[in-house]
Each structure stands twice: as structure tokens, then as C-alpha cells.
Scaffold this motif. Structure first.
Motif, PDB file in Angstrom:
ATOM      1  N   ASP A  15       0.841  -1.188   0.000  1.00 16.70           N
ATOM      2  CA  ASP A  15       0.000   0.000   0.000  1.00 16.70           C
ATOM      3  C   ASP A  15       0.880   1.242   0.000  1.00 16.70           C
ATOM      4  OD1 ASP A  15      -1.609   2.224   1.484  1.00 16.70           O
ATOM      5  OD2 ASP A  15      -3.110   0.757   0.838  1.00 16.70           O
ATOM      6  N   GLN A  16       0.451   2.259  -0.723  1.00 15.15           N
ATOM      7  CA  GLN A  16       1.281   3.451  -0.843  1.00 15.15           C
ATOM      8  C   GLN A  16       1.477   4.170   0.487  1.00 15.15           C
ATOM      9  OE1 GLN A  16       3.099   4.586  -3.707  1.00 15.15           O
ATOM     10  NE2 GLN A  16       2.609   2.414  -4.030  1.00 15.15           N
ATOM     11  N   ASP A  17       0.650   3.858   1.490  1.00 18.79           N
ATOM     12  CA  ASP A  17       0.834   4.424   2.823  1.00 18.79           C
ATOM     13  C   ASP A  17       1.895   3.672   3.622  1.00 18.79           C
ATOM     14  OD1 ASP A  17      -1.104   6.320   2.321  1.00 18.79           O
ATOM     15  OD2 ASP A  17      -2.727   5.063   3.112  1.00 18.79           O
ATOM     16  N   ASP A  18       2.278   2.520   3.125  1.00 17.97           N
ATOM     17  CA  ASP A  18       3.296   1.720   3.808  1.00 17.97           C
ATOM     18  C   ASP A  18       4.650   2.396   3.660  1.00 17.97           C
ATOM     19  OD1 ASP A  18       5.266  -0.260   4.437  1.00 17.97           O
ATOM     20  OD2 ASP A  18       3.764  -1.821   4.107  1.00 17.97           O
ATOM     21  N   PRO A  19       5.409   2.550   4.741  1.00 19.16           N
ATOM     22  CA  PRO A  19       6.737   3.181   4.643  1.00 19.16           C
ATOM     23  C   PRO A  19       7.683   2.464   3.681  1.00 19.16           C
ATOM     24  CG  PRO A  19       6.035   3.015   6.935  1.00 19.16           C
ATOM     25  CD  PRO A  19       5.042   2.233   6.130  1.00 19.16           C
ATOM     26  N   ALA A  20       7.444   1.148   3.467  1.00 15.77           N
ATOM     27  CA  ALA A  20       8.309   0.389   2.574  1.00 15.77           C
ATOM     28  C   ALA A  20       7.907   0.514   1.109  1.00 15.77           C
ATOM     29  CB  ALA A  20       8.306  -1.089   2.979  1.00 15.77           C
ATOM     30  N   ALA A  21       6.789   1.172   0.849  1.00 13.29           N
ATOM     31  CA  ALA A  21       6.292   1.278  -0.524  1.00 13.29           C
ATOM     32  C   ALA A  21       7.185   2.174  -1.358  1.00 13.29           C
ATOM     33  CB  ALA A  21       4.868   1.814  -0.514  1.00 13.29           C
ATOM     34  N   ARG A  22       7.280   1.822  -2.650  1.00 14.97           N
ATOM     35  CA  ARG A  22       8.038   2.626  -3.611  1.00 14.97           C
ATOM     36  C   ARG A  22       7.134   2.982  -4.774  1.00 14.97           C
ATOM     37  NH1 ARG A  22      13.449  -0.600  -5.019  1.00 14.97           N
ATOM     38  NH2 ARG A  22      13.169   0.809  -6.771  1.00 14.97           N
ATOM     39  N   ALA A  23       7.424   4.081  -5.412  1.00 19.91           N
ATOM     40  CA  ALA A  23       6.574   4.555  -6.507  1.00 19.91           C
ATOM     41  C   ALA A  23       6.569   3.582  -7.679  1.00 19.91           C
ATOM     42  CB  ALA A  23       7.033   5.934  -6.961  1.00 19.91           C
ATOM     43  N   ASP A  24       7.644   2.814  -7.817  1.00 21.56           N
ATOM     44  CA  ASP A  24       7.752   1.904  -8.964  1.00 21.56           C
ATOM     45  C   ASP A  24       7.427   0.460  -8.602  1.00 21.56           C
ATOM     46  OD1 ASP A  24       9.944   1.345  -7.411  1.00 21.56           O
ATOM     47  OD2 ASP A  24      11.379   1.304  -9.076  1.00 21.56           O
ATOM     48  N   ASP A  25       6.756   0.225  -7.471  1.00 24.16           N
ATOM     49  CA  ASP A  25       6.437  -1.149  -7.074  1.00 24.16           C
ATOM     50  C   ASP A  25       5.612  -1.873  -8.138  1.00 24.16           C
ATOM     51  OD1 ASP A  25       7.762  -1.360  -4.653  1.00 24.16           O
ATOM     52  OD2 ASP A  25       6.102  -0.498  -3.510  1.00 24.16           O
ATOM     53  N   ALA A  26       4.591  -1.212  -8.680  1.00 22.55           N
ATOM     54  CA  ALA A  26       3.745  -1.858  -9.693  1.00 22.55           C
ATOM     55  C   ALA A  26       4.529  -2.132 -10.964  1.00 22.55           C
ATOM     56  CB  ALA A  26       2.528  -0.987  -9.990  1.00 22.55           C
ATOM     57  N   ASP A  27       5.386  -1.175 -11.365  1.00 21.99           N
ATOM     58  CA  ASP A  27       6.189  -1.372 -12.572  1.00 21.99           C
ATOM     59  C   ASP A  27       7.160  -2.536 -12.428  1.00 21.99           C
ATOM     60  OD1 ASP A  27       4.941   0.769 -13.765  1.00 21.99           O
ATOM     61  OD2 ASP A  27       6.480   2.212 -13.201  1.00 21.99           O
ATOM     62  N   ALA A  28       7.613  -2.779 -11.203  1.00 22.87           N
ATOM     63  CA  ALA A  28       8.595  -3.826 -10.967  1.00 22.87           C
ATOM     64  C   ALA A  28       7.969  -5.191 -10.711  1.00 22.87           C
ATOM     65  CB  ALA A  28       9.479  -3.435  -9.778  1.00 22.87           C
ATOM     66  N   HIS A  29       6.641  -5.249 -10.630  1.00 26.32           N
ATOM     67  CA  HIS A  29       5.978  -6.529 -10.361  1.00 26.32           C
ATOM     68  C   HIS A  29       6.253  -7.501 -11.516  1.00 26.32           C
ATOM     69  CE1 HIS A  29       2.825  -9.494  -9.696  1.00 26.32           C
ATOM     70  NE2 HIS A  29       2.725  -9.028  -8.452  1.00 26.32           N
ATOM     71  N   PRO A  30       6.492  -8.786 -11.219  1.00 25.95           N
ATOM     72  CA  PRO A  30       6.851  -9.744 -12.273  1.00 25.95           C
ATOM     73  C   PRO A  30       5.761 -10.007 -13.305  1.00 25.95           C
ATOM     74  CG  PRO A  30       6.533 -10.855 -10.167  1.00 25.95           C
ATOM     75  CD  PRO A  30       6.569  -9.391  -9.883  1.00 25.95           C
ATOM     76  N   LEU A  31       4.528  -9.570 -13.056  1.00 24.93           N
ATOM     77  CA  LEU A  31       3.460  -9.756 -14.044  1.00 24.93           C
ATOM     78  C   LEU A  31       3.197  -8.511 -14.891  1.00 24.93           C
ATOM     79  CD1 LEU A  31       0.813 -11.832 -12.046  1.00 24.93           C
ATOM     80  CD2 LEU A  31       2.210 -12.600 -13.977  1.00 24.93           C
ATOM     81  N   THR A  32       3.829  -7.407 -14.548  1.00 23.32           N
ATOM     82  CA  THR A  32       3.550  -6.156 -15.260  1.00 23.32           C
ATOM     83  C   THR A  32       3.929  -6.238 -16.733  1.00 23.32           C
ATOM     84  OG1 THR A  32       3.758  -4.803 -13.266  1.00 23.32           O
ATOM     85  CG2 THR A  32       4.113  -3.699 -15.379  1.00 23.32           C
ATOM     86  N   ASP A  33       5.070  -6.821 -17.035  1.00 27.40           N
ATOM     87  CA  ASP A  33       5.500  -6.902 -18.434  1.00 27.40           C
ATOM     88  C   ASP A  33       4.547  -7.764 -19.252  1.00 27.40           C
ATOM     89  OD1 ASP A  33       7.658  -6.264 -20.452  1.00 27.40           O
ATOM     90  OD2 ASP A  33       7.713  -8.455 -20.532  1.00 27.40           O
ATOM     91  N   LEU A  34       4.114  -8.894 -18.701  1.00 28.42           N
ATOM     92  CA  LEU A  34       3.156  -9.749 -19.422  1.00 28.42           C
ATOM     93  C   LEU A  34       1.872  -8.988 -19.675  1.00 28.42           C
ATOM     94  CD1 LEU A  34       2.239 -12.513 -20.522  1.00 28.42           C
ATOM     95  CD2 LEU A  34       1.448 -13.040 -18.191  1.00 28.42           C
ATOM     96  N   ARG A  35       1.376  -8.293 -18.672  1.00 29.41           N
ATOM     97  CA  ARG A  35       0.149  -7.511 -18.827  1.00 29.41           C
ATOM     98  C   ARG A  35       0.292  -6.489 -19.947  1.00 29.41           C
ATOM     99  NH1 ARG A  35      -1.729  -2.571 -16.940  1.00 29.41           N
ATOM    100  NH2 ARG A  35      -4.028  -2.467 -16.724  1.00 29.41           N
ATOM    101  N   GLU A  36       1.425  -5.801 -20.010  1.00 31.05           N
ATOM    102  CA  GLU A  36       1.632  -4.787 -21.044  1.00 31.05           C
ATOM    103  C   GLU A  36       1.720  -5.407 -22.428  1.00 31.05           C
ATOM    104  OE1 GLU A  36       5.043  -2.593 -19.803  1.00 31.05           O
ATOM    105  OE2 GLU A  36       3.936  -1.444 -18.285  1.00 31.05           O
ATOM    106  N   ARG A  37       2.355  -6.585 -22.531  1.00 30.03           N
ATOM    107  CA  ARG A  37       2.444  -7.238 -23.843  1.00 30.03           C
ATOM    108  C   ARG A  37       1.056  -7.647 -24.348  1.00 30.03           C
ATOM    109  NH1 ARG A  37       6.684  -5.752 -22.440  1.00 30.03           N
ATOM    110  NH2 ARG A  37       5.705  -3.949 -23.360  1.00 30.03           N
ATOM    111  N   ILE A  38       0.210  -8.121 -23.451  1.00 27.01           N
ATOM    112  CA  ILE A  38      -1.146  -8.500 -23.851  1.00 27.01           C
ATOM    113  C   ILE A  38      -1.945  -7.261 -24.264  1.00 27.01           C
ATOM    114  CG2 ILE A  38      -3.328  -9.508 -23.068  1.00 27.01           C
ATOM    115  CD1 ILE A  38      -1.680 -11.337 -21.234  1.00 27.01           C
TER     116      ILE A  38
END
Length: 213
Positions: A182-205
């Protein structure tokens, strides 16, 4: 009697009958027929059960998709031998350097993505194509272009079955949101979603779908 994509064919309402164009596995046009005529053909000619695709009159099989060579198919097989497709991350699980044993794994652990099809006669999932990087969405889209079948996603822990290709990016996107901090989590980063291992597959589809819009 079972026609290859017979469940998708309907008579329509009232006295109006839908017309269906028939094509063999090489995309040769075989004519346009009513549903009753197709049933009669299938009862007399085995080819009409095993190797014919039906589409609404006026639609043609996509020539680019037809020309695609799917590297996992055995000699004599075609995409029309399957009733659905799925994409999965795979990696080599063999400890023997001279052997390979690719198994479904978690996203992010894969050596590559593989597309499997559920074989109509064997009644099991068989390899259709091992994807090169970046072609995953296009391979799925071309299989759907040819067959009109639903698709699935499956990894070692989760699966999403029997969905339209157009809906799969949304399903994957929701999983990405559920799994990043969650973006309120201190450990959260702005690029967490971009770095997710399924993001590239989603974009290719998504890219493959947008090319067909």
C-alpha cells in the motif's frame, strides 16, 4: 455429434437463421451455411468435425495468425486441435546439465513464458509455443484470432481460468495491485507496480489487443 466450435453457434430468434462461413485448417473457404446444414455436413463428412472452423458469414480467418509457426506443435497438429489456451511461467527444474525439465513456476522465476493448449482428443494440456521475450501477448492474440477460444493464466500458485483475452489484463492488473505494498506503507516505492513480475506480461497482452482495435 460434436462440431469443433459448435457451442458458439446459435440459430437466432424467430424465423431468422444465422449464417456461418466454414473454413478448413488451411483457411480455404468451404461455403456459407445454416446451422442445420452444418450439422448435416458433419454427419456425412468426418472432415467437418475434425478440421473445420465456423465463423459468422463475412468473417475470414486472419492470414497473419494462420502463417504463424507455433514451435511447440507436433507434426500434423494445428491450433484447431485445441479447445482453449493458457499461458504460464516456466523454468528448468533439472539438476542434470545435459537435460532439461521445464515446469510451471512462480512469475519472476521463469526462464520464459510458455503457451499450452487443451487438446480436444488427448484431453490434456500440451505445449503449443515457447515464447521469445516480448511476443507473449501477440502469440496469445494470434491463437485467439484463429480459434476464438478463451484463455487462461496459471502459475505455480494461482490460476485464472476461462476468460476472454480482453479481460485478462484487468485480472492481472488487479493481482498486481493486491500484491504491491500500500502506498501508505513506509516500505512502498513509486515503482512497485512497474517492478511486479506480471507487469511486463500484462503490457504485452494490452499491446496485442490495442493493435487489433
Amino acid at each position: 455429434m460434436t462440431l469443433r466450435n459448435y457451442p458458439d453457434l446459435t440459430r437466432g430468434e424467430g424465423r431468422w437463421l444465422n449464417l456461418w462461413a466454414a473454413f478448413d485448417a488451411t483457411a480455404e473457404y468451404l461455403g456459407t451455411f445454416t446451422l442445420d446444414q452444418l450439422q448435416e455436413k458433419a454427419s456425412r463428412e468426418g472432415k467437418w468435425i475434425s478440421a473445420v472452423q465456423y465463423r459468422r458469414a463475412g468473417q475470414r480467418i486472419d492470414e497473419t495468425a494462420l502463417a504463424t509457426r507455433f514451435n511447440g506443435l507436433c507434426k500434423g497438429e494445428s491450433p484447431f486441435d485445441f479447445t482453449g489456451f493458457r499461458i504460464s511461467p516456466v523454468r528448468n527444474e533439472s539438476d542434470d546439465p545435459e537435460c532439461t525439465c521445464f515446469e510451471v513456476c512462480e512469475p519472476g522465476e521463469q526462464a520464459f513464458w510458455s503457451v499450452y493448449g487443451f487438446h480436444a482428443e488427448a484431453r490434456e494440456w500440451l505445449l503449443v509455443h515457447d515464447c521469445e521475450a516480448g511476443e507473449e501477448g501477440e502469440i496469445l492474440a494470434r491463437l485467439v484470432d484463429l480459434t476464438g477460444h478463451l484463455v487462461e493464466y496459471r502459475d505455480a500458485g494461482k490460476a485464472y481460468a476461462n476468460t476472454r483475452l480482453a479481460d485478462l489484463p484487468e485480472i492481472i492488473g488487479q493481482r498486481i495491485l493486491d500484491e504491491v505494498p500500500d502506498q501508505d506503507d513506509p516500505a512502498a516505492r513509486a515503482d512497485d507496480a512497474d517492478a511486479h513480475p506480471l507487469t511486463d506480461l500484462r503490457e504485452r497482452i494490452l499491446e496485442a489487443i490495442q493493435r487489433r482495435a
